[in-house]
Design an enzyme around this catalytic site. Structure first.
Site, mmCIF file in Angstrom:
data_model
loop_
_atom_site.group_PDB
_atom_site.id
_atom_site.type_symbol
_atom_site.label_atom_id
_atom_site.label_comp_id
_atom_site.label_asym_id
_atom_site.label_seq_id
_atom_site.Cartn_x
_atom_site.Cartn_y
_atom_site.Cartn_z
ATOM 1 N N SER A 60 0.833 -1.220 0.000
ATOM 2 C CA SER A 60 0.000 0.000 0.000
ATOM 3 C C SER A 60 0.861 1.262 0.000
ATOM 4 O O SER A 60 0.560 2.237 -0.702
ATOM 5 C CB SER A 60 -0.967 0.004 1.184
ATOM 6 O OG SER A 60 -0.294 -0.253 2.400
ATOM 7 N N HIS B 230 -1.888 -8.906 1.756
ATOM 8 C CA HIS B 230 -1.601 -7.641 2.448
ATOM 9 C C HIS B 230 -2.785 -7.320 3.363
ATOM 10 O O HIS B 230 -3.050 -8.052 4.314
ATOM 11 C CB HIS B 230 -1.318 -6.562 1.398
ATOM 12 C CG HIS B 230 -0.807 -5.260 1.935
ATOM 13 N ND1 HIS B 230 -0.173 -5.148 3.145
ATOM 14 C CD2 HIS B 230 -0.834 -3.987 1.417
ATOM 15 C CE1 HIS B 230 0.163 -3.877 3.358
ATOM 16 N NE2 HIS B 230 -0.235 -3.157 2.316
ATOM 17 N N HIS C 32 5.949 -12.753 7.630
ATOM 18 C CA HIS C 32 6.138 -11.359 7.202
ATOM 19 C C HIS C 32 7.302 -11.286 6.224
ATOM 20 O O HIS C 32 8.255 -12.052 6.334
ATOM 21 C CB HIS C 32 6.415 -10.439 8.396
ATOM 22 C CG HIS C 32 6.111 -9.008 8.088
ATOM 23 N ND1 HIS C 32 7.050 -8.164 7.537
ATOM 24 C CD2 HIS C 32 4.974 -8.287 8.222
ATOM 25 C CE1 HIS C 32 6.493 -6.978 7.354
ATOM 26 N NE2 HIS C 32 5.234 -7.017 7.752
ATOM 27 N N ARG D 64 3.323 -4.569 16.921
ATOM 28 C CA ARG D 64 1.933 -4.075 16.832
ATOM 29 C C ARG D 64 0.966 -5.183 17.250
ATOM 30 O O ARG D 64 -0.071 -4.921 17.841
ATOM 31 C CB ARG D 64 1.652 -3.607 15.393
ATOM 32 C CG ARG D 64 2.596 -2.493 14.934
ATOM 33 C CD ARG D 64 2.489 -2.221 13.457
ATOM 34 N NE ARG D 64 2.757 -3.409 12.658
ATOM 35 C CZ ARG D 64 2.536 -3.508 11.365
ATOM 36 N NH1 ARG D 64 2.039 -2.477 10.698
ATOM 37 N NH2 ARG D 64 2.801 -4.618 10.715
ATOM 38 N N ASP E 200 -2.069 -8.620 11.871
ATOM 39 C CA ASP E 200 -3.380 -9.102 11.446
ATOM 40 C C ASP E 200 -3.863 -10.282 12.293
ATOM 41 O O ASP E 200 -5.045 -10.621 12.282
ATOM 42 C CB ASP E 200 -3.341 -9.504 9.969
ATOM 43 C CG ASP E 200 -3.252 -8.273 9.075
ATOM 44 O OD1 ASP E 200 -3.818 -7.237 9.450
ATOM 45 O OD2 ASP E 200 -2.594 -8.344 8.025
HETATM 46 N N1 HAX Z 1 1.348 -19.877 6.261
HETATM 47 C C1 HAX Z 1 1.788 -20.778 5.357
HETATM 48 N N2 HAX Z 1 2.842 -20.602 4.559
HETATM 49 C C2 HAX Z 1 3.513 -19.455 4.715
HETATM 50 C C3 HAX Z 1 3.152 -18.469 5.650
HETATM 51 C C4 HAX Z 1 1.991 -18.709 6.421
HETATM 52 N N3 HAX Z 1 1.536 -17.818 7.293
HETATM 53 N N4 HAX Z 1 4.014 -17.439 5.560
HETATM 54 C C5 HAX Z 1 4.895 -17.761 4.593
HETATM 55 N N5 HAX Z 1 4.585 -18.968 4.076
HETATM 56 C C6 HAX Z 1 5.215 -19.638 2.951
HETATM 57 C C7 HAX Z 1 5.061 -18.771 1.699
HETATM 58 O O1 HAX Z 1 3.783 -18.962 1.114
HETATM 59 C C8 HAX Z 1 6.194 -19.254 0.839
HETATM 60 O O2 HAX Z 1 5.800 -20.491 0.269
HETATM 61 P P1 HAX Z 1 6.241 -20.883 -1.241
HETATM 62 O O3 HAX Z 1 7.715 -20.952 -1.161
HETATM 63 O O4 HAX Z 1 5.558 -22.187 -1.459
HETATM 64 O O5 HAX Z 1 5.761 -19.786 -2.120
HETATM 65 C C9 HAX Z 1 7.284 -19.558 1.866
HETATM 66 O O6 HAX Z 1 6.612 -19.713 3.133
HETATM 67 C C10 HAX Z 1 8.316 -18.452 2.018
HETATM 68 O O7 HAX Z 1 7.632 -17.228 2.256
HETATM 69 P P2 HAX Z 1 8.350 -16.045 3.086
HETATM 70 O O8 HAX Z 1 9.558 -15.632 2.322
HETATM 71 O O9 HAX Z 1 8.538 -16.431 4.497
HETATM 72 O O10 HAX Z 1 7.243 -14.921 3.087
HETATM 73 P P3 HAX Z 1 6.943 -13.863 1.943
HETATM 74 O O11 HAX Z 1 7.821 -12.680 2.167
HETATM 75 O O12 HAX Z 1 6.958 -14.471 0.583
HETATM 76 O O13 HAX Z 1 5.433 -13.477 2.269
HETATM 77 C C11 HAX Z 1 3.595 -13.014 3.650
HETATM 78 C C12 HAX Z 1 5.087 -12.765 3.411
HETATM 79 C C13 HAX Z 1 3.149 -12.081 4.755
HETATM 80 C C14 HAX Z 1 2.817 -12.694 2.370
HETATM 81 C C15 HAX Z 1 3.403 -14.487 4.052
HETATM 82 O O14 HAX Z 1 4.063 -14.723 5.273
HETATM 83 C C16 HAX Z 1 1.944 -14.875 4.156
HETATM 84 O O15 HAX Z 1 1.343 -15.242 3.144
HETATM 85 N N6 HAX Z 1 1.335 -14.790 5.384
HETATM 86 C C17 HAX Z 1 -0.067 -15.056 5.559
HETATM 87 C C18 HAX Z 1 -0.880 -13.867 5.075
HETATM 88 C C19 HAX Z 1 -0.679 -12.678 5.977
HETATM 89 O O16 HAX Z 1 -0.693 -12.769 7.193
HETATM 90 N N7 HAX Z 1 -0.521 -11.487 5.375
HETATM 91 C C20 HAX Z 1 -0.405 -10.215 6.112
HETATM 92 C C21 HAX Z 1 1.011 -9.707 6.224
HETATM 93 C C22 HAX Z 1 1.092 -8.392 6.960
HETATM 94 C C23 HAX Z 1 0.499 -7.302 6.140
HETATM 95 O O17 HAX Z 1 1.027 -6.850 5.159
HETATM 96 N N8 HAX Z 1 -0.671 -6.931 6.491
HETATM 97 O O18 HAX Z 1 -1.307 -6.077 5.755
#
Ligand code: HAX
Length: 441
Positions: free
Chosen positions: A242, A272, A318, A327, A373
């Protein structure tokens, strides 16, 4: 206006520092870029500049150099309340100093003068199909406010580059003043069929006003939560979707209404800002499946089932943080203090205990700890705001504080059009072959 004066006073020094960096040290190398970073979503590449907040992977966010507990402790608070005034936080983000009570109230007064929403915005929102997602409504409303953008008007008339930030600040104050009113209208209209404009009370601060307009049962406590909620959602440095989207669009000298609409569109994604709605839906699913807070073993199995079905566990992981999000901690403290027996708080605590172990066992997520979140929706649910899809709208109201402050400073410091360079897959393969060839000879 106090914000204008304070920013003006600081500008010569900041401009000089930026000029020295750009002119005298442009060739100093700060970071290298790997193939993994290019293929992997540009993680950790140091390429954005902001002095408003910084996320340390081992410590979490600092707003103007201050940790979340420090910010919550040092900002002036609403009379008779524990949580700080949101106006004080906006002052901190824009000016970089902790305001006095008078200075925080000066921002709140500015918001009071600017909170009126033009009628055409209400008409437009009411003309949309009933099942429109509230993030679509919010984004449309923000975009439509651009009709009255001071920046766009002044730019068309012709203004010096050094003056860009002044109408940008005007627009930012207007936008942040109007957002809680629009959000409350969307909530009352969409979920309760109320067509009247929300009643704005100039004697109340940002948080209390929002609680009144939302008409939650416990307005006093919901006002406290709203102050905390907007403060915690305000800024998380510049690389998140964002903030980055707002910054990118703003760098084209589009006004803040266009720029923040782009930011909101990014916030609407499940990885996000939509994660808060998904997280609460996941918690509710657990409670329904087990008829209340489950045993640790049941929760462990349920978390594994979620992963095995190909889904992520929302609220965990994250892109930058490698520790529990401060937070998240602040929200959980609020919940444990104000409603310790709530079953969602008890569940969130148990998830905090179990899910990091599950994610570590799975071995994929770089950070198995909670982000905010994992707690934010629990707070809303407790005070009766239970339309999960609305949670991202609340995130948007808070996020506007950070991204507008960044927009003002980006214009003040004359930050240029953002235009990174792309490469082709073949170029990366050639680069790899060259490096590997060198290693093998
Ligand atoms: N559950 C399951 N798998 C997860 C995970 C979770 N909570 N967090 C990371 N992973 C997985 C990823 O999907 C990725 O898998 P692939 O290799 O198969 O693609 C792997 O672990 C490596 O990911 P990462 O490098 O640790 O994390 P990223 O930087 O790619 O992504 C995310 C960060 C926040 C998007 C990710 O941790 C996620 O999808 N979390 C769940 C959704 C979430 O909580 N989003 C909110 C984040 C905070 C925010 O911005 N809020 O607005």
């Amino acid at each position: 206006m106090i914000l204008h004066e304070k920013i003006s006073a600081q500008l010569p020094a900041w401009r000089e520092r930026t000029k020295v960096l750009a002119k005298d040290h442009a060739d100093v190398v700060v970071d290298d870029v790997t193939v993994g970073q290019i293929v992997g979503g540009m993680r950790d590449i140091k390429s954005l500049l902001t002095d408003i907040s910084y996320v340390d992977s081992a410590e979490g966010i600092r707003l103007r150099g201050m940790s979340i507990p420090e910010v919550l402790k040092r900002l002036p608070r609403a009379r008779g309340n524990k949580m700080p005034l949101v106006g004080g936080l906006y002052y901190l983000l824009l000016v970089g100093e902790i305001p006095s009570m008078e200075e925080a109230m000066a921002v709140e007064d500015e918001w009071d003068k600017r909170a009126e929403i033009p009628d055409y915005v209400y008409k437009m929102l009411k003309s949309m199909p009933k099942d429109t997602h509230p993030m679509i409504l919010l984004t449309q409303a923000v975009m439509s406010l651009g009709v009255n953008s001071s920046f766009a008007k002044k730019y068309k008339e012709g203004m010096k580059k050094e003056a860009y930030w002044e109408p940008a600040l005007e627009d930012s104050l207007d936008l942040t003043a109007k957002l809680p009113v629009i959000a409350a209208f969307i909530y009352r209209y969409k979920y309760f069929g109320e067509k009247r404009k929300p009643r704005y009370y100039t004697k109340l601060d940002y948080g209390a006003n929002f609680a009144r307009m939302m008409k939650t049962a416990d307005k006093k406590q919901y006002a406290e939560l709203s102050r905390l909620y907007f403060i915690l959602h305000s800024d998380h440095e510049s690389g998140n979707v964002s903030a980055h989207a707002t910054h990118l669009v703003g760098s084209s000298l589009a006004d803040i209404y266009f720029a923040f609409s782009a930011g909101l569109a990014g916030l609407a994604g499940p990885l996000h800002g939509l994660a808060n709605q998904e997280c609460l839906a996941w918690y509710r699913e657990v409670l329904e499946r087990f008829n209340g807070v489950p045993t640790r073993d049941d929760l462990y199995k349920f978390a594994w089932d979620t992963l095995n079905s190909g889904k992520v566990i929302p609220g965990y992981g994250h892109a930058v943080l490698r520790v529990p999000d401060p937070r998240f901690i602040a929200f959980m403290e609020f919940g444990r203090t104000n409603f310790p027996d709530d079953e969602l708080i008890r569940l969130a605590d148990m998830v905090f205990d179990v899910v990091p172990t599950v994610l570590k066992e799975q071995g994929k997520a770089k950070n198995p700890a909670p982000n905010f979140d994992a707690a934010s929706g629990v707070m809303q649910y407790h005070y009766g705001v239970r339309n999960f899809e609305f949670y991202t709208v609340l995130f948007g109201v808070g996020r506007a504080l950070g991204v507008t402050a960044n927009y003002v400073w980006a214009r003040a410091l004359g930050q240029p059009l953002e235009r990174p360079k792309s490469v082709t897959t073949k170029m990366l393969e050639d680069a790899v072959a060259e490096v590997k060839g060198r290693v093998n000879t």
